[in-house]
Motif scaffolding. Structure first.
Motif, PDB file in Angstrom:
ATOM      1  N   VAL A 219      16.133  33.233  71.217  1.00 17.71           N
ATOM      2  CA  VAL A 219      16.182  31.979  70.458  1.00 17.71           C
ATOM      3  C   VAL A 219      17.626  31.727  70.040  1.00 17.71           C
ATOM      4  N   ILE A 220      18.094  30.527  70.321  1.00 15.86           N
ATOM      5  CA  ILE A 220      19.477  30.157  70.008  1.00 15.86           C
ATOM      6  C   ILE A 220      19.468  29.052  68.966  1.00 15.86           C
ATOM      7  N   HIS A 221      20.000  29.352  67.800  1.00 16.42           N
ATOM      8  CA  HIS A 221      20.241  28.346  66.773  1.00 16.42           C
ATOM      9  C   HIS A 221      21.735  28.007  66.779  1.00 16.42           C
ATOM     10  N   TYR A 222      22.042  26.792  66.429  1.00 16.39           N
ATOM     11  CA  TYR A 222      23.459  26.439  66.275  1.00 16.39           C
ATOM     12  C   TYR A 222      23.590  25.362  65.213  1.00 16.39           C
ATOM     13  N   ASP A 223      24.758  25.322  64.591  1.00 18.53           N
ATOM     14  CA  ASP A 223      25.077  24.251  63.651  1.00 18.53           C
ATOM     15  C   ASP A 223      25.893  23.208  64.387  1.00 18.53           C
ATOM     16  N   GLN A 224      25.424  21.983  64.330  1.00 19.92           N
ATOM     17  CA  GLN A 224      26.143  20.911  64.992  1.00 19.92           C
ATOM     18  C   GLN A 224      27.484  20.664  64.299  1.00 19.92           C
ATOM     19  N   LEU A 225      28.417  20.168  65.052  1.00 25.21           N
ATOM     20  CA  LEU A 225      29.746  19.881  64.518  1.00 25.21           C
ATOM     21  C   LEU A 225      29.622  19.026  63.256  1.00 25.21           C
ATOM     22  N   GLY A 226      30.427  19.360  62.248  1.00 21.13           N
ATOM     23  CA  GLY A 226      30.427  18.585  61.014  1.00 21.13           C
ATOM     24  C   GLY A 226      29.587  19.170  59.911  1.00 21.13           C
TER      25      GLY A 226
ATOM     26  N   LEU B 163      19.621  37.605  75.745  1.00 21.22           N
ATOM     27  CA  LEU B 163      19.764  36.582  76.788  1.00 21.22           C
ATOM     28  C   LEU B 163      19.680  37.168  78.195  1.00 21.22           C
ATOM     29  N   GLU B 164      19.844  38.479  78.309  1.00 19.11           N
ATOM     30  CA  GLU B 164      19.790  39.124  79.613  1.00 19.11           C
ATOM     31  C   GLU B 164      18.380  39.623  79.952  1.00 19.11           C
ATOM     32  N   SER B 165      17.403  39.266  79.146  1.00 11.93           N
ATOM     33  CA  SER B 165      16.046  39.793  79.344  1.00 11.93           C
ATOM     34  C   SER B 165      15.324  39.177  80.535  1.00 11.93           C
ATOM     35  N   GLY B 166      15.813  38.042  81.012  1.00  6.99           N
ATOM     36  CA  GLY B 166      15.125  37.344  82.094  1.00  6.99           C
ATOM     37  C   GLY B 166      14.118  36.322  81.604  1.00  6.99           C
ATOM     38  N   VAL B 167      13.862  36.271  80.287  1.00  4.77           N
ATOM     39  CA  VAL B 167      12.954  35.288  79.704  1.00  4.77           C
ATOM     40  C   VAL B 167      13.748  34.036  79.350  1.00  4.77           C
ATOM     41  N   THR B 168      13.248  32.889  79.741  1.00  2.00           N
ATOM     42  CA  THR B 168      13.953  31.635  79.485  1.00  2.00           C
ATOM     43  C   THR B 168      14.163  31.437  77.987  1.00  2.00           C
ATOM     44  N   PRO B 169      15.389  31.222  77.535  1.00  2.00           N
ATOM     45  CA  PRO B 169      15.661  31.108  76.105  1.00  2.00           C
ATOM     46  C   PRO B 169      15.237  29.758  75.535  1.00  2.00           C
ATOM     47  N   LEU B 170      15.032  29.747  74.224  1.00  6.91           N
ATOM     48  CA  LEU B 170      14.731  28.538  73.480  1.00  6.91           C
ATOM     49  C   LEU B 170      15.957  28.141  72.673  1.00  6.91           C
ATOM     50  N   VAL B 171      16.421  26.922  72.869  1.00 10.30           N
ATOM     51  CA  VAL B 171      17.540  26.372  72.101  1.00 10.30           C
ATOM     52  C   VAL B 171      16.958  25.442  71.040  1.00 10.30           C
ATOM     53  N   VAL B 172      17.435  25.582  69.803  1.00  6.31           N
ATOM     54  CA  VAL B 172      16.886  24.837  68.672  1.00  6.31           C
ATOM     55  C   VAL B 172      17.940  23.860  68.141  1.00  6.31           C
ATOM     56  N   ALA B 173      17.598  22.573  68.133  1.00 12.35           N
ATOM     57  CA  ALA B 173      18.489  21.536  67.605  1.00 12.35           C
ATOM     58  C   ALA B 173      17.974  21.088  66.247  1.00 12.35           C
ATOM     59  N   HIS B 174      18.781  21.258  65.212  1.00 12.66           N
ATOM     60  CA  HIS B 174      18.351  20.961  63.849  1.00 12.66           C
ATOM     61  C   HIS B 174      18.453  19.467  63.530  1.00 12.66           C
ATOM     62  N   GLY B 175      17.901  19.124  62.383  1.00 11.44           N
ATOM     63  CA  GLY B 175      17.865  17.736  61.958  1.00 11.44           C
ATOM     64  C   GLY B 175      19.030  17.335  61.096  1.00 11.44           C
ATOM     65  N   GLY B 176      18.837  16.248  60.416  1.00 14.99           N
ATOM     66  CA  GLY B 176      19.857  15.656  59.557  1.00 14.99           C
ATOM     67  C   GLY B 176      20.130  14.211  59.961  1.00 14.99           C
ATOM     68  N   PRO B 177      21.180  13.990  60.757  1.00 18.52           N
ATOM     69  CA  PRO B 177      22.186  14.964  61.186  1.00 18.52           C
ATOM     70  C   PRO B 177      22.966  15.529  60.000  1.00 18.52           C
ATOM     71  N   GLY B 178      23.243  16.833  60.101  1.00 16.67           N
ATOM     72  CA  GLY B 178      24.012  17.504  59.080  1.00 16.67           C
ATOM     73  C   GLY B 178      23.222  18.466  58.225  1.00 16.67           C
ATOM     74  N   ALA B 179      21.979  18.795  58.628  1.00 18.17           N
ATOM     75  CA  ALA B 179      21.136  19.638  57.780  1.00 18.17           C
ATOM     76  C   ALA B 179      21.296  21.131  58.046  1.00 18.17           C
ATOM     77  N   THR B 180      21.957  21.539  59.073  1.00 18.99           N
ATOM     78  CA  THR B 180      22.190  22.930  59.488  1.00 18.99           C
ATOM     79  C   THR B 180      20.933  23.587  60.046  1.00 18.99           C
ATOM     80  N   HIS B 181      21.121  24.758  60.622  1.00 18.58           N
ATOM     81  CA  HIS B 181      20.048  25.485  61.303  1.00 18.58           C
ATOM     82  C   HIS B 181      19.102  26.224  60.357  1.00 18.58           C
ATOM     83  N   LEU B 182      19.486  26.361  59.085  1.00 18.63           N
ATOM     84  CA  LEU B 182      18.845  27.323  58.191  1.00 18.63           C
ATOM     85  C   LEU B 182      17.333  27.150  58.082  1.00 18.63           C
ATOM     86  N   TYR B 183      16.868  25.919  57.959  1.00 18.13           N
ATOM     87  CA  TYR B 183      15.446  25.712  57.700  1.00 18.13           C
ATOM     88  C   TYR B 183      14.574  25.943  58.927  1.00 18.13           C
ATOM     89  N   LEU B 184      15.193  26.200  60.076  1.00 18.43           N
ATOM     90  CA  LEU B 184      14.450  26.445  61.306  1.00 18.43           C
ATOM     91  C   LEU B 184      14.486  27.910  61.729  1.00 18.43           C
TER      92      LEU B 184
END
Length: 249
Positions: free
Chosen positions: A66-73, A29-50
């Protein structure tokens, strides 16, 4: 196509609402390159398939964090199976995304990719015109759930008659948890959701995560991709951009 899922540089959790949001960062994240945030589907499918999107962080390629996250729940984030159904709503997940951006210190500059439900979430985020959103990618997402259901009905009409009859029988009887319904549902999924059969491990893991804890998916969507009876059944973003007070284009 072969690809390598790159390991995370770091993983963490951030407090949000009645639980915690889990995230992983691939790249620096400190590289100076704009990061990519990834929002997964479902809702409730988790980040794994992306996780194939970690390829963007390859130091021999674009080297974009690249930032993956699992949505609440779901997934590695806090599960709240006993929450009131009204708790699960679009605003909750918009606030969660904003909270994550602030926690990571990237709210002033980031790209956002949303897939399926994640794309619906991303479009909601975009019409609010966050100043830090530089680019938006919407992947495999409807702009209107009624329009999606209209298209899904047309696809269902092309299924073998006995499969469609099985689906309709269980939907009318409200027995969509039946193994027979699941088998008929898979016929549709193999044709129109993921045509790689058997499904890739990461896709199978995403479906398994919904089956293990269907709270959010059933509340907001329903029992399947084509039988949407949850709180999102009337959702649409079609007319929102032109009416948005945040519109800048």
């Amino acid at each position: 196509m072969n690809y390598e899922i790159l390991p995370p540089r770091t993983e963490g959790r951030v407090r949000f609402s009645d639980g915690e949001t889990w995230y992983r960062i691939t790249g620096d994240l400190e590289s100076g390159v704009t990061p990519l945030v990834v929002a997964h589907g479902g809702p409730g499918a988790t980040h794994l398939y992306l996780l194939s999107l970690t390829a963007f962080a390859d130091p021999d390629g674009p080297a974009r964090p690249v930032i993956h996250y699992d949505q609440l729940g779901c997934g590695n984030s806090t599960h709240l199976p006993d929450a009131d159904p009204s708790y699960w709503n679009v605003d909750l997940f918009l606030d969660e995304l904003d909270n994550l951006l602030d926690h990571l210190g990237i709210a002033d500059s980031y790209h956002l990719l949303g897939q399926s439900w994640g794309g619906m979430l991303a479009s909601e985020h975009a019409v609010r015109r966050s100043a830090g959103l530089k680019r938006l990618v919407i992947s495999n997402s409807p702009a209107s759930m009624p329009l999606w259901l209209e298209a899904a009905a047309a696809l269902r009409a092309e299924l073998p008659a006995e499969v469609e009859e099985t689906l309709r029988k269980h939907e009318e009887a409200e027995t969509t948890d039946s193994p027979e319904y699941a088998a008929a549902m898979k016929v549709f999924y193999d044709r129109h959701v993921c045509r790689v059969v058997p499904n890739p491990p990461e896709v199978a893991a995403a479906f398994a995560s919904i089956e293990e804890n269907p709270t959010v998916y059933h509340t907001m969507n329903g029992p399947s991709e084509f039988h949407v009876i949850g709180s999102m059944k009337d959702w649409s973003i079609v007319d929102r951009p032109r009416r948005s007070p945040y519109r800048r284009w």
